[in-house]
Design a protein around this motif. Structure first.
Motif, PDB file in Angstrom:
ATOM      1  N   SER A 547       0.955  -1.198  -0.031  1.00  0.00           N
ATOM      2  CA  SER A 547       0.097  -0.082   0.144  1.00  0.00           C
ATOM      3  C   SER A 547       0.924   1.241  -0.024  1.00  0.00           C
ATOM      4  O   SER A 547       2.157   1.236  -0.138  1.00  0.00           O
ATOM      5  CB  SER A 547      -0.800  -0.021   1.366  1.00  0.00           C
ATOM      6  OG  SER A 547      -1.697   1.110   1.329  1.00  0.00           O
ATOM      7  N   GLY A 548       0.246   2.471   0.200  1.00  0.00           N
ATOM      8  CA  GLY A 548       0.952   3.807   0.187  1.00  0.00           C
ATOM      9  C   GLY A 548      -0.060   4.631  -0.454  1.00  0.00           C
ATOM     10  O   GLY A 548      -1.101   4.492  -1.268  1.00  0.00           O
ATOM     11  N   LEU A 549       0.107   5.900   0.017  1.00  0.00           N
ATOM     12  CA  LEU A 549      -0.673   7.130  -0.376  1.00  0.00           C
ATOM     13  C   LEU A 549      -0.297   7.541  -1.676  1.00  0.00           C
ATOM     14  O   LEU A 549       0.677   7.631  -2.098  1.00  0.00           O
ATOM     15  CB  LEU A 549      -0.596   8.300   0.737  1.00  0.00           C
ATOM     16  CG  LEU A 549      -0.894   7.923   2.090  1.00  0.00           C
ATOM     17  CD1 LEU A 549      -0.818   9.248   2.964  1.00  0.00           C
ATOM     18  CD2 LEU A 549      -2.622   7.589   2.178  1.00  0.00           C
ATOM     19  N   ASP A 702      -5.656   8.873  -1.005  1.00  0.00           N
ATOM     20  CA  ASP A 702      -5.968   7.488  -0.288  1.00  0.00           C
ATOM     21  C   ASP A 702      -5.053   6.736  -0.586  1.00  0.00           C
ATOM     22  O   ASP A 702      -4.066   6.640  -1.362  1.00  0.00           O
ATOM     23  CB  ASP A 702      -7.121   7.198  -0.706  1.00  0.00           C
ATOM     24  CG  ASP A 702      -8.023   6.320   0.458  1.00  0.00           C
ATOM     25  OD1 ASP A 702      -7.449   5.959   1.000  1.00  0.00           O
ATOM     26  OD2 ASP A 702      -9.216   6.219   0.278  1.00  0.00           O
ATOM     27  N   GLU A 703      -5.091   5.488   0.142  1.00  0.00           N
ATOM     28  CA  GLU A 703      -4.198   4.173  -0.034  1.00  0.00           C
ATOM     29  C   GLU A 703      -4.459   3.502  -1.431  1.00  0.00           C
ATOM     30  O   GLU A 703      -5.535   3.513  -2.030  1.00  0.00           O
ATOM     31  CB  GLU A 703      -4.181   3.470   1.198  1.00  0.00           C
ATOM     32  CG  GLU A 703      -4.116   4.023   2.361  1.00  0.00           C
ATOM     33  CD  GLU A 703      -4.177   2.996   3.583  1.00  0.00           C
ATOM     34  OE1 GLU A 703      -3.604   1.949   3.616  1.00  0.00           O
ATOM     35  OE2 GLU A 703      -5.197   3.021   4.389  1.00  0.00           O
ATOM     36  N   ARG A 704      -3.310   3.023  -2.025  1.00  0.00           N
ATOM     37  CA  ARG A 704      -3.226   2.517  -3.281  1.00  0.00           C
ATOM     38  C   ARG A 704      -4.381   1.419  -3.690  1.00  0.00           C
ATOM     39  O   ARG A 704      -5.262   1.487  -4.562  1.00  0.00           O
ATOM     40  CB  ARG A 704      -1.976   2.000  -3.682  1.00  0.00           C
ATOM     41  CG  ARG A 704      -1.857   1.461  -5.094  1.00  0.00           C
ATOM     42  CD  ARG A 704      -2.133   2.770  -5.942  1.00  0.00           C
ATOM     43  NE  ARG A 704      -1.973   2.254  -7.475  1.00  0.00           N
ATOM     44  CZ  ARG A 704      -0.912   2.326  -8.310  1.00  0.00           C
ATOM     45  NH1 ARG A 704       0.242   2.986  -7.885  1.00  0.00           N
ATOM     46  NH2 ARG A 704      -1.048   2.008  -9.489  1.00  0.00           N
ATOM     47  N   TYR A 706      -7.390   1.052  -2.274  1.00  0.00           N
ATOM     48  CA  TYR A 706      -8.876   1.515  -2.317  1.00  0.00           C
ATOM     49  C   TYR A 706      -8.829   2.415  -3.654  1.00  0.00           C
ATOM     50  O   TYR A 706      -9.660   2.242  -4.306  1.00  0.00           O
ATOM     51  CB  TYR A 706      -8.796   2.683  -1.105  1.00  0.00           C
ATOM     52  CG  TYR A 706      -8.607   2.111   0.102  1.00  0.00           C
ATOM     53  CD1 TYR A 706      -9.680   1.235   0.595  1.00  0.00           C
ATOM     54  CD2 TYR A 706      -8.069   2.540   1.203  1.00  0.00           C
ATOM     55  CE1 TYR A 706      -9.819   0.545   1.828  1.00  0.00           C
ATOM     56  CE2 TYR A 706      -7.980   2.176   2.359  1.00  0.00           C
ATOM     57  CZ  TYR A 706      -8.905   1.079   2.874  1.00  0.00           C
ATOM     58  OH  TYR A 706      -8.960   0.504   3.930  1.00  0.00           O
ATOM     59  N   VAL A 707      -7.708   3.121  -4.027  1.00  0.00           N
ATOM     60  CA  VAL A 707      -7.877   3.779  -5.493  1.00  0.00           C
ATOM     61  C   VAL A 707      -7.916   3.036  -6.554  1.00  0.00           C
ATOM     62  O   VAL A 707      -8.703   3.285  -7.503  1.00  0.00           O
ATOM     63  CB  VAL A 707      -6.451   4.664  -5.408  1.00  0.00           C
ATOM     64  CG1 VAL A 707      -6.347   5.345  -6.828  1.00  0.00           C
ATOM     65  CG2 VAL A 707      -6.498   5.972  -4.457  1.00  0.00           C
ATOM     66  N   ASP A 708      -7.272   1.647  -6.656  1.00  0.00           N
ATOM     67  CA  ASP A 708      -7.226   1.167  -7.628  1.00  0.00           C
ATOM     68  C   ASP A 708      -8.707   0.457  -7.665  1.00  0.00           C
ATOM     69  O   ASP A 708      -9.334   0.197  -8.780  1.00  0.00           O
ATOM     70  CB  ASP A 708      -6.360  -0.046  -7.483  1.00  0.00           C
ATOM     71  CG  ASP A 708      -4.887   0.181  -7.696  1.00  0.00           C
ATOM     72  OD1 ASP A 708      -4.579   1.323  -8.231  1.00  0.00           O
ATOM     73  OD2 ASP A 708      -3.971  -0.541  -7.299  1.00  0.00           O
ATOM     74  N   LEU A 709      -9.321   0.248  -6.623  1.00  0.00           N
ATOM     75  CA  LEU A 709     -10.570  -0.412  -6.587  1.00  0.00           C
ATOM     76  C   LEU A 709     -11.772   0.794  -7.077  1.00  0.00           C
ATOM     77  O   LEU A 709     -12.513   0.518  -7.967  1.00  0.00           O
ATOM     78  CB  LEU A 709     -11.273  -1.014  -5.020  1.00  0.00           C
ATOM     79  CG  LEU A 709     -12.370  -1.711  -5.135  1.00  0.00           C
ATOM     80  CD1 LEU A 709     -12.298  -3.031  -5.882  1.00  0.00           C
ATOM     81  CD2 LEU A 709     -12.500  -2.099  -3.675  1.00  0.00           C
ATOM     82  N   PHE A 710     -11.377   1.845  -6.566  1.00  0.00           N
ATOM     83  CA  PHE A 710     -12.205   2.984  -7.081  1.00  0.00           C
ATOM     84  C   PHE A 710     -12.039   3.265  -8.727  1.00  0.00           C
ATOM     85  O   PHE A 710     -12.979   3.454  -9.290  1.00  0.00           O
ATOM     86  CB  PHE A 710     -11.785   4.294  -6.183  1.00  0.00           C
ATOM     87  CG  PHE A 710     -12.346   5.753  -6.693  1.00  0.00           C
ATOM     88  CD1 PHE A 710     -13.535   6.006  -6.827  1.00  0.00           C
ATOM     89  CD2 PHE A 710     -11.573   6.681  -7.827  1.00  0.00           C
ATOM     90  CE1 PHE A 710     -14.208   6.972  -7.369  1.00  0.00           C
ATOM     91  CE2 PHE A 710     -11.930   7.692  -8.248  1.00  0.00           C
ATOM     92  CZ  PHE A 710     -13.440   8.114  -7.956  1.00  0.00           C
ATOM     93  N   LEU A 711     -10.948   3.298  -9.218  1.00  0.00           N
ATOM     94  CA  LEU A 711     -10.662   3.541 -10.803  1.00  0.00           C
ATOM     95  C   LEU A 711     -11.348   2.287 -11.479  1.00  0.00           C
ATOM     96  O   LEU A 711     -11.701   2.432 -12.660  1.00  0.00           O
ATOM     97  CB  LEU A 711      -9.133   3.727 -10.817  1.00  0.00           C
ATOM     98  CG  LEU A 711      -8.454   5.064 -10.122  1.00  0.00           C
ATOM     99  CD1 LEU A 711      -7.116   4.822 -10.690  1.00  0.00           C
ATOM    100  CD2 LEU A 711      -9.200   6.094 -10.692  1.00  0.00           C
ATOM    101  N   ARG A 726       5.399   4.577   1.650  1.00  0.00           N
ATOM    102  CA  ARG A 726       5.407   2.968   1.406  1.00  0.00           C
ATOM    103  C   ARG A 726       5.162   2.334   2.664  1.00  0.00           C
ATOM    104  O   ARG A 726       5.496   2.609   3.649  1.00  0.00           O
ATOM    105  CB  ARG A 726       6.830   2.689   1.076  1.00  0.00           C
ATOM    106  CG  ARG A 726       7.437   3.209  -0.002  1.00  0.00           C
ATOM    107  CD  ARG A 726       6.632   2.366  -1.353  1.00  0.00           C
ATOM    108  NE  ARG A 726       7.296   2.844  -2.717  1.00  0.00           N
ATOM    109  CZ  ARG A 726       6.958   2.324  -3.822  1.00  0.00           C
ATOM    110  NH1 ARG A 726       6.038   1.495  -3.768  1.00  0.00           N
ATOM    111  NH2 ARG A 726       7.328   2.868  -4.949  1.00  0.00           N
ATOM    112  N   SER A 727       4.049   1.689   2.553  1.00  0.00           N
ATOM    113  CA  SER A 727       3.611   0.774   3.802  1.00  0.00           C
ATOM    114  C   SER A 727       2.728  -0.282   2.990  1.00  0.00           C
ATOM    115  O   SER A 727       2.876  -0.841   2.208  1.00  0.00           O
ATOM    116  CB  SER A 727       2.616   1.532   4.531  1.00  0.00           C
ATOM    117  OG  SER A 727       1.563   2.066   3.904  1.00  0.00           O
TER     118      SER A 727
END
Length: 871
Positions: A547-549, A702-704, A706-711, A726-727
């Motif tokens: 993940s990561g912002l 937002d975290e990656r 979440y963003v991938d699911l949103f897109l 980076r997390s």
């Protein structure tokens, strides 16, 4: 002693012990030198009603006879074992030890229990009388504290190390210890706990029973077994004595605790009990204990051992079978006998002296002043610990720390028809199916891949290794915390409003927990980001998803145009490139045209070279490093947005959205210095899309995942820039919990087997959008498209057309000006069709004619015309 009340005797003895320990000055009164003594006394303190006492009595008498059967061994002296039955009474053991000190005993074999060993060792220390025990194997009986106490069998420290490695081998990490409240059992379990801790295991519950000698009914045992029934762990270690052990398993069977799912590991007391049982009754006893694992001190096969075992039936008259402690009892007598021989052969006399500190205690019936100090006690102790011999137990030798050389254990599985050996444990190589004596000469190999045991029949008759835990019926229930959010339900959500939880994170957790062999308590499961503040209060597993912002913003697609090839260079770059193209060409012409005929040709030749140079320039553009940059641009969708990444987001004044409850809010305020007034909390993917579309926010952080699911669901948006943190997401457990490490191992297992990716694909690999969000298109992304380059080819075509036009114009002009009809043909007037055909043929012949020939022919014609005119 019968004249003194027990209570008074207790206080007298306590005073004696204190006096002996605290006094420091000793006066040695020599009894005078003499010849070799006729008898050399060795005391022995055992409870002859116990199994250990019965076997030890028989074995030590046999050893005494064997030592004395050779009169040359002690050169005329006789070894005399003075056996005293302590009747399982500590007070009697102490009193008999005092009496042995009065009768000039050079050593005491025993005491039988560790409780008495701790007490009587103080007497041995003060009076220089060695005590040798093969049953008091408490790991805390250190030679530093008790220098005159010698364990002639392997310490229980090694026994507990073997048990700990068995637990690790089978993958259990939570066990229950059941033991008596005495020094030997208690300190053994403490050592087990220390060994387990180093292997990320633990004793979750210690079930303490009364002393073995005072248990009169099974009530206390039943109470503890009922408690154990209600607990999660099903791995039970029984470290006790034969009497208590029999009662434990009898009640466990009655309570249904000898069935499937349970694991019972009994220490060496069980093999002693079964080895000494009547052979006819052994199958019946073994049947009731089917599935139990137990250990026996390993004694390698040898001729001495076989011969002694063959004698045993005659020695015991069939009253008791030989167990391993009988072998150690026999060798202990020989250890003392060899030390006596070494002492006598050294020329030393065996003498005893009075202790001046006890002289003032004369009077009464105790006669404590009669206690004698062994003058050669230290020298005699040195000979004992320097012993090297081959006994019925195998090689006998002490290491510098007084432990026995090469400690090893047989690992036994109790089955319906008796005992089945499934392997060995040695301090040299760990668990093995090869006898330890074959491995001692090889380098130690304790790697996990080198640890092996044979198949086991478990309680209930199963062959599959029990997982070692169950969810308790009346214990503390499994508690798993999950986030209760309305957004991004693909990660964690309730199923149709029920109490059932499902989602990507839940599926990963359930798959990982199946790889563990024990229950997991007090965990937090879900889309939980691993951040610094959280790691201070909980322990996380390793991430199960990276993940990561990131910044997501509205974008417009840059469609392919005929001039797409111009994008790698800016207009100034193109202008400079074109200018230098012309400048370099001009410089070359200026420098070369006066000396190089190639640069003085006609215009047509120059045009050809110009066209060639233009084409070479086109080829150069396509095949040079420019191609790599252009390919990158054209194969990755070009999206246009005023937000280029986190830097432009910080410098802008637009509002920024974030997910409710996300750590992104505090990160933007604390780390990016974005004003709180610019931040807008949003609660769902739909709110994200609405806020971005109507301009409520300029971007969302937002975290990656979440963003991938949103897109994948909402189109017209894209990630701008790179991840700026980076997390990852992990499962949280209480601080210092070993479960976090085990779950991390399980997650790695899921990743290596591909199961983690399958779960990811099930929940997160979907898309309702086309290229604008980075999803796949119908075009092959590795192919360059014609529509992106036809402007370049158009320019090349225009240049070619212009060059050809100029060339044809020049050809036609030259043909019209210089190619006139002959005089004789002028008089003839042909038809228009013939004239046009003739003219076309002439033009084609002129066009195909070499320019040099045409020039020479025209020159001759001019010369001829001039000649005619002059004539």
């Amino acid at each position: 002693t019968k004249l003194i009340k027990p209570k008074a005797m207790f206080w007298v003895l306590a005073l004696l012990s204190s006096f002996i320990v605290l006094s420091g000055d000793v006066i040695v009164l020599s009894e005078g030198a003499s010849s070799r003594p006729h008898h050399i006394n060795v005391g022995a303190i055992f409870s002859l009603s116990t199994l250990y006492g019965q076997v030890a009595d028989i074995a030590m008498k046999a050893a005494e006879d064997d030592v004395n059967s050779d009169p040359t061994f002690l050169n005329g002296s006789k070894l005399r074992i003075l056996m005293y039955d302590a009747k399982r009474n500590g007070f009697l053991s102490i009193m008999k030890a005092l009496q042995f000190m009065e009768t000039d005993s050079v050593a005491i074999i025993g005491p039988q229990t560790s409780i008495m060993a701790h007490v009587l060792s103080y007497l041995g220390n003060e009076l220089n009388v060695p005590m040798c025990s093969f049953t008091a194997l408490d790991p805390t009986l250190s030679p530093l504290q008790f220098p005159f106490f010698v364990q002639t069998a392997p310490s229980d420290l090694f026994l507990m190390r073997a048990v700990a490695e068995m637990i690790t081998y089978y993958g259990w990490s939570d066990v229950i210890a059941l033991y008596n409240d005495d020094d030997n059992s208690r300190n053994g379990v403490t050592s087990l706990g220390d060994e387990l801790e180093g292997r990320r295991c633990k004793i979750s519950y210690k079930a303490v029973l009364p002393l073995d000698v005072v248990i009169g009914s099974p009530r206390e045992i039943v109470d503890e077994l009922v408690k154990i029934q209600g607990m999660e762990s099903r791995v039970i270690i029984v470290n006790t004595f034969p009497k208590t052990g029999r009662m434990i398993f009898k009640e466990a069977k009655r309570l249904g605790m000898m069935g499937r799912g349970y694991v019972w590991i009994a220490t060496t007391w069980m093999t002693s009990l079964l080895d000494s049982a009547n052979p006819l009754s052994l199958p019946k006893v073994a049947k009731s204990l089917t599935g139990v694992l137990t250990l026996r001190i390993h004694t390698p096969e040898s001729r001495k051992k076989r011969d002694f075992a063959a004698r045993w039936k005659k020695l015991s008259n069939g009253t008791v079978g030989l167990n391993v402690y009988g072998l150690y009892a026999y060798d202990t007598v020989w250890i003392i006998a060899r030390a006596v021989k070494s002492l006598l052969d050294s020329g030393a006399n065996i003498s005893f002296s009075s202790d001046s500190r006890l002289n003032h205690l004369k009077g009464g019936t105790l006669n404590l002043a009669a206690l004698s100090m062994f003058d050669q006690g230290q020298q005699f102790l040195d000979y004992i610990v320097e012993t090297k011999m081959s006994g019925v137990t195998g090689p006998v030798q002490f290491l510098p720390d007084r432990s026995m050389i090469q400690p090893a254990y047989d690992i036994i599985n109790v089955v319906g028809d008796g005992l089945r050996q499934i392997g060995y444990w040695s301090n040299h190589s760990g668990l093995s199916v090869i006898p330890p004596e074959l491995l001692f000469s090889k380098p130690s190999n304790r790697s996990s891949s080198n640890q092996h045991l044979k198949n086991v029949t478990w309680p209930g008759g199963g062959s599959v290794t029990p997982r070692g835990w169950v969810f308790p019926d009346n214990g503390r229930r499994l508690r798993i915390g999950v986030p209760n959010r309305a957004s991004f339900k693909d990660f964690v959500s309730k199923v149709n409003g029920s109490n059932q939880i499902d989602g990507y994170s839940i599926n990963v957790f359930e798959a990982a927990i199946k790889l563990l062999s024990y229950p997991v308590f007090d965990a937090v499961v879900g889309d939980i980001a691993i951040v610094t503040k959280r790691t201070r209060i909980v322990d996380f597993t390793q991430p199960y998803i990276e993940s990561g912002l990131v910044v997501v913003a509205p974008v417009t697609k840059l469609n392919d145009t005929p001039w797409a090839f111009l994008r790698p260079f800016t207009p100034p770059m193109w202008a400079v490139t074109a200018a230098f193209f012309l400048i370099v060409g001009s410089v070359i012409w200026i420098l070369e045209h006066r000396i190089n005929d190639e640069f003085r040709e006609n215009t047509v030749s120059t045009l050809g070279r110009i066209v060639l140079l233009i084409w070479l320039f086109v080829v150069l553009i396509i095949t040079s490093s420019y191609t790599a940059s252009l390919t990158s641009i054209l194969t990755v969708q070009q999206l246009n947005s005023p937000i280029k990444g986190v830097d432009t987001l910080i410098s802008s004044s637009g509002r920024v959205g974030f997910q409710v409850g996300s750590y992104a809010e505090n990160y933007m305020i604390d780390e990016l210095n974005i004003a709180r007034s610019r931040l807008v909390a949003l609660g769902s993917p739909k709110e994200y899309a609405t806020a971005l579309q109507n301009g409520t926010v300029a971007a969302i952080v937002d975290e990656r995942p979440y963003v991938d699911l949103f897109l994948s669901e909402f189109c017209g948006f894209a990630i701008r820039g790179q991840e700026f943190t980076r997390s990852g997401w992990g499962f949280a457990f209480p601080r210092d919990s070993p479960l976090a490490v085990d779950m991390s191992t399980a997650i790695l297992g899921l990743s290596e087997t591909g199961k983690l990716q399958k779960i990811h694909d099930k929940w997160l690999s979907k898309s309702n959008c086309s290229n604008v969000n980075g999803s796949a298109s119908d075009d092959d992304p590795e192919q360059l498209k014609l529509r992106s380059f036809w402007g370049l080819f158009l320019l090349c075509g225009i240049a070619c057309f212009i060059a050809l036009f100029i060339y044809f114009f020049k050809i036609v002009r030259d043909f019209c000006n210089h190619h006139k009809k002959p005089e004789e043909e002028e008089a003839t007037v042909p038809s228009p069709e013939v004239s046009r055909s003739k003219t076309l043929q002439t033009f084609l012949a002129y066009f195909d004619e070499k320019e040099a020939e045409s020039s020479r022919r025209l020159k001759r014609k001019r010369n001829d015309d001039l000649s005619l005119k002059s004539s």
